[in-house]
Design a protein around this motif. Structure first.
Motif, PDB file in Angstrom:
ATOM      1  N   ASP A  62       0.828  -1.206   0.000  1.00  0.00           N
ATOM      2  CA  ASP A  62       0.000   0.000   0.000  1.00  0.00           C
ATOM      3  C   ASP A  62       0.863   1.257   0.000  1.00  0.00           C
ATOM      4  O   ASP A  62       0.581   2.213  -0.729  1.00  0.00           O
ATOM      5  N   ALA A  63       1.917   1.269   0.805  1.00  0.00           N
ATOM      6  CA  ALA A  63       2.801   2.442   0.871  1.00  0.00           C
ATOM      7  C   ALA A  63       3.504   2.665  -0.459  1.00  0.00           C
ATOM      8  O   ALA A  63       3.630   3.810  -0.913  1.00  0.00           O
ATOM      9  N   GLU A  64       3.962   1.598  -1.098  1.00  0.00           N
ATOM     10  CA  GLU A  64       4.623   1.731  -2.401  1.00  0.00           C
ATOM     11  C   GLU A  64       3.637   2.209  -3.470  1.00  0.00           C
ATOM     12  O   GLU A  64       3.960   3.088  -4.269  1.00  0.00           O
ATOM     13  N   PHE A  65       2.442   1.612  -3.468  1.00  0.00           N
ATOM     14  CA  PHE A  65       1.412   2.013  -4.431  1.00  0.00           C
ATOM     15  C   PHE A  65       1.084   3.488  -4.279  1.00  0.00           C
ATOM     16  O   PHE A  65       1.032   4.236  -5.269  1.00  0.00           O
ATOM     17  N   ALA A  66       0.873   3.922  -3.044  1.00  0.00           N
ATOM     18  CA  ALA A  66       0.546   5.331  -2.806  1.00  0.00           C
ATOM     19  C   ALA A  66       1.694   6.232  -3.249  1.00  0.00           C
ATOM     20  O   ALA A  66       1.474   7.253  -3.907  1.00  0.00           O
ATOM     21  N   ALA A  67       2.910   5.863  -2.905  1.00  0.00           N
ATOM     22  CA  ALA A  67       4.064   6.699  -3.253  1.00  0.00           C
ATOM     23  C   ALA A  67       4.253   6.789  -4.760  1.00  0.00           C
ATOM     24  O   ALA A  67       4.459   7.886  -5.301  1.00  0.00           O
ATOM     25  N   VAL A  68       4.176   5.665  -5.461  1.00  0.00           N
ATOM     26  CA  VAL A  68       4.311   5.686  -6.921  1.00  0.00           C
ATOM     27  C   VAL A  68       3.184   6.526  -7.525  1.00  0.00           C
ATOM     28  O   VAL A  68       3.414   7.318  -8.452  1.00  0.00           O
ATOM     29  N   SER A  69       1.979   6.384  -7.014  1.00  0.00           N
ATOM     30  CA  SER A  69       0.846   7.168  -7.527  1.00  0.00           C
ATOM     31  C   SER A  69       1.098   8.659  -7.354  1.00  0.00           C
ATOM     32  O   SER A  69       0.890   9.454  -8.284  1.00  0.00           O
ATOM     33  N   TRP A  70       1.563   9.051  -6.173  1.00  0.00           N
ATOM     34  CA  TRP A  70       1.858  10.464  -5.923  1.00  0.00           C
ATOM     35  C   TRP A  70       2.993  10.959  -6.813  1.00  0.00           C
ATOM     36  O   TRP A  70       2.952  12.103  -7.304  1.00  0.00           O
ATOM     37  N   VAL A  71       4.014  10.139  -7.042  1.00  0.00           N
ATOM     38  CA  VAL A  71       5.106  10.538  -7.943  1.00  0.00           C
ATOM     39  C   VAL A  71       4.545  10.791  -9.344  1.00  0.00           C
ATOM     40  O   VAL A  71       4.865  11.807  -9.978  1.00  0.00           O
ATOM     41  N   ALA A  72       3.692   9.899  -9.819  1.00  0.00           N
ATOM     42  CA  ALA A  72       3.102  10.067 -11.155  1.00  0.00           C
ATOM     43  C   ALA A  72       2.199  11.298 -11.214  1.00  0.00           C
ATOM     44  O   ALA A  72       2.251  12.069 -12.183  1.00  0.00           O
ATOM     45  N   ILE A  73       1.397  11.506 -10.204  1.00  0.00           N
ATOM     46  CA  ILE A  73       0.510  12.675 -10.159  1.00  0.00           C
ATOM     47  C   ILE A  73       1.338  13.961 -10.161  1.00  0.00           C
ATOM     48  O   ILE A  73       1.057  14.898 -10.915  1.00  0.00           O
ATOM     49  N   SER A  74       2.366  13.995  -9.337  1.00  0.00           N
ATOM     50  CA  SER A  74       3.232  15.170  -9.261  1.00  0.00           C
ATOM     51  C   SER A  74       3.944  15.421 -10.586  1.00  0.00           C
ATOM     52  O   SER A  74       4.039  16.566 -11.057  1.00  0.00           O
ATOM     53  N   MET A  75       4.445  14.363 -11.211  1.00  0.00           N
ATOM     54  CA  MET A  75       5.160  14.518 -12.471  1.00  0.00           C
ATOM     55  C   MET A  75       4.216  15.005 -13.557  1.00  0.00           C
ATOM     56  O   MET A  75       4.592  15.848 -14.386  1.00  0.00           O
ATOM     57  N   ASN A  76       3.002  14.500 -13.570  1.00  0.00           N
ATOM     58  CA  ASN A  76       2.013  14.993 -14.527  1.00  0.00           C
ATOM     59  C   ASN A  76       1.786  16.490 -14.342  1.00  0.00           C
ATOM     60  O   ASN A  76       1.727  17.246 -15.319  1.00  0.00           O
ATOM     61  N   ALA A  77       1.685  16.934 -13.117  1.00  0.00           N
ATOM     62  CA  ALA A  77       1.489  18.364 -12.848  1.00  0.00           C
ATOM     63  C   ALA A  77       2.711  19.167 -13.281  1.00  0.00           C
ATOM     64  O   ALA A  77       2.574  20.234 -13.907  1.00  0.00           O
ATOM     65  N   MET A  78       3.906  18.673 -12.983  1.00  0.00           N
ATOM     66  CA  MET A  78       5.127  19.368 -13.405  1.00  0.00           C
ATOM     67  C   MET A  78       5.225  19.423 -14.930  1.00  0.00           C
ATOM     68  O   MET A  78       5.638  20.439 -15.494  1.00  0.00           O
ATOM     69  N   ASN A  79       4.841  18.331 -15.596  1.00  0.00           N
ATOM     70  CA  ASN A  79       4.844  18.333 -17.063  1.00  0.00           C
ATOM     71  C   ASN A  79       3.928  19.430 -17.592  1.00  0.00           C
ATOM     72  O   ASN A  79       4.304  20.187 -18.499  1.00  0.00           O
ATOM     73  N   ARG A  80       2.750  19.531 -17.025  1.00  0.00           N
ATOM     74  CA  ARG A  80       1.802  20.530 -17.496  1.00  0.00           C
ATOM     75  C   ARG A  80       2.304  21.947 -17.217  1.00  0.00           C
ATOM     76  O   ARG A  80       2.133  22.848 -18.042  1.00  0.00           O
ATOM     77  N   LEU A  81       2.965  22.137 -16.088  1.00  0.00           N
ATOM     78  CA  LEU A  81       3.564  23.436 -15.786  1.00  0.00           C
ATOM     79  C   LEU A  81       4.627  23.786 -16.831  1.00  0.00           C
ATOM     80  O   LEU A  81       4.628  24.887 -17.387  1.00  0.00           O
ATOM     81  N   SER A  82       5.525  22.845 -17.109  1.00  0.00           N
ATOM     82  CA  SER A  82       6.619  23.118 -18.045  1.00  0.00           C
ATOM     83  C   SER A  82       6.133  23.258 -19.479  1.00  0.00           C
ATOM     84  O   SER A  82       6.623  24.113 -20.230  1.00  0.00           O
ATOM     85  N   ILE A  83       5.173  22.444 -19.882  1.00  0.00           N
ATOM     86  CA  ILE A  83       4.631  22.543 -21.239  1.00  0.00           C
ATOM     87  C   ILE A  83       3.893  23.869 -21.410  1.00  0.00           C
ATOM     88  O   ILE A  83       4.099  24.586 -22.392  1.00  0.00           O
ATOM     89  N   THR A  84       3.052  24.218 -20.458  1.00  0.00           N
ATOM     90  CA  THR A  84       2.291  25.464 -20.534  1.00  0.00           C
ATOM     91  C   THR A  84       3.212  26.680 -20.507  1.00  0.00           C
ATOM     92  O   THR A  84       2.995  27.652 -21.235  1.00  0.00           O
ATOM     93  N   SER A  85       4.260  26.617 -19.690  1.00  0.00           N
ATOM     94  CA  SER A  85       5.211  27.727 -19.572  1.00  0.00           C
ATOM     95  C   SER A  85       6.219  27.763 -20.718  1.00  0.00           C
ATOM     96  O   SER A  85       6.955  28.740 -20.854  1.00  0.00           O
ATOM     97  N   ARG A  86       6.257  26.704 -21.505  1.00  0.00           N
ATOM     98  CA  ARG A  86       7.240  26.574 -22.578  1.00  0.00           C
ATOM     99  C   ARG A  86       8.662  26.680 -22.045  1.00  0.00           C
ATOM    100  O   ARG A  86       9.510  27.385 -22.608  1.00  0.00           O
ATOM    101  N   HIS A  87       8.920  25.970 -20.939  1.00  0.00           N
ATOM    102  CA  HIS A  87      10.277  25.962 -20.407  1.00  0.00           C
ATOM    103  C   HIS A  87      11.228  25.402 -21.456  1.00  0.00           C
ATOM    104  O   HIS A  87      10.979  24.318 -21.994  1.00  0.00           O
ATOM    105  N   PRO A  88      12.303  26.099 -21.740  1.00  0.00           N
ATOM    106  CA  PRO A  88      13.213  25.651 -22.795  1.00  0.00           C
ATOM    107  C   PRO A  88      14.190  24.592 -22.316  1.00  0.00           C
ATOM    108  O   PRO A  88      14.544  24.537 -21.141  1.00  0.00           O
ATOM    109  N   VAL A  89      14.605  23.760 -23.244  1.00  0.00           N
ATOM    110  CA  VAL A  89      15.716  22.844 -23.006  1.00  0.00           C
ATOM    111  C   VAL A  89      16.913  23.484 -23.694  1.00  0.00           C
ATOM    112  O   VAL A  89      16.923  23.633 -24.915  1.00  0.00           O
TER     113      VAL A  89
END
Length: 152
Positions: free
Chosen positions: A120-147
């Motif tokens: 349960d702890a691993e499932f929750a942690a992986v889920s939160w990592v994925a949720i957070s990464m999805n949010a960060m992706n949307r922040l960077s895509i929307t902001s057009r952060h450059p590479v």
């Protein structure tokens, strides 16, 4: 029109966002998830979302955590290889389901399969990592952060 970096436009909001991401990273460590696994999830989510900025950042972190070029190259086709262990496969499967949001019955079936492997702890942690990464992706895509190219 120039890009509007949302993190710069609202630094207090971004600071709260970063604090949440830091708490998620701590929960992943507390659940016993290796850094390699959490970065693997971050890279896969960023691949699915097509976030160049996050791919650049997290691919480097993944390689620093000990990932191999072979596995990184095969990550988009992880289901087709035996390069990833059962725990990694479970984490990748739930991360993709959180990212793509398939029909409810499919998401629930994925959850049942994955929870046969992850605690349960691993499932929750992986889920939160994925949720957070999805949010960060949307922040960077929307902001057009450059590479940017590496400095010489």
């Amino acid at each position: 029109m120039d890009a509007l970096y949302l993190d710069k436009a609202n630094p207090d909001v971004y600071a709260g966002f970063r604090a949440a991401a830091d708490a998620i990273a701590a929960a992943a460590r507390d659940a016993g998830l290796p850094r390699l696994l959490t970065e693997l999830v971050s890279v896969r989510v960023s691949q699915v979302n097509g976030c160049a900025y996050c791919l650049n950042v997290h691919t480097k972190k993944l390689m620093d955590a000990g990932e191999t070029v072979q596995r990184l190259g095969a990550l988009t086709a992880w289901r087709e290889t035996e390069l990833f262990d059962e725990t990694e496969r479970a984490a990748l499967e739930i991360a993709e389901a959180i990212t793509t949001l398939p029909a409810p019955e499919e998401r629930i079936a994925v959850e049942y399969r994955v929870r046969e492997v992850l605690s349960d702890a691993e499932f929750a942690a992986v889920s939160w990592v994925a949720i957070s990464m999805n949010a960060m992706n949307r922040l960077s895509i929307t902001s057009r952060h450059p590479v940017r190219p590496p400095r010489a």
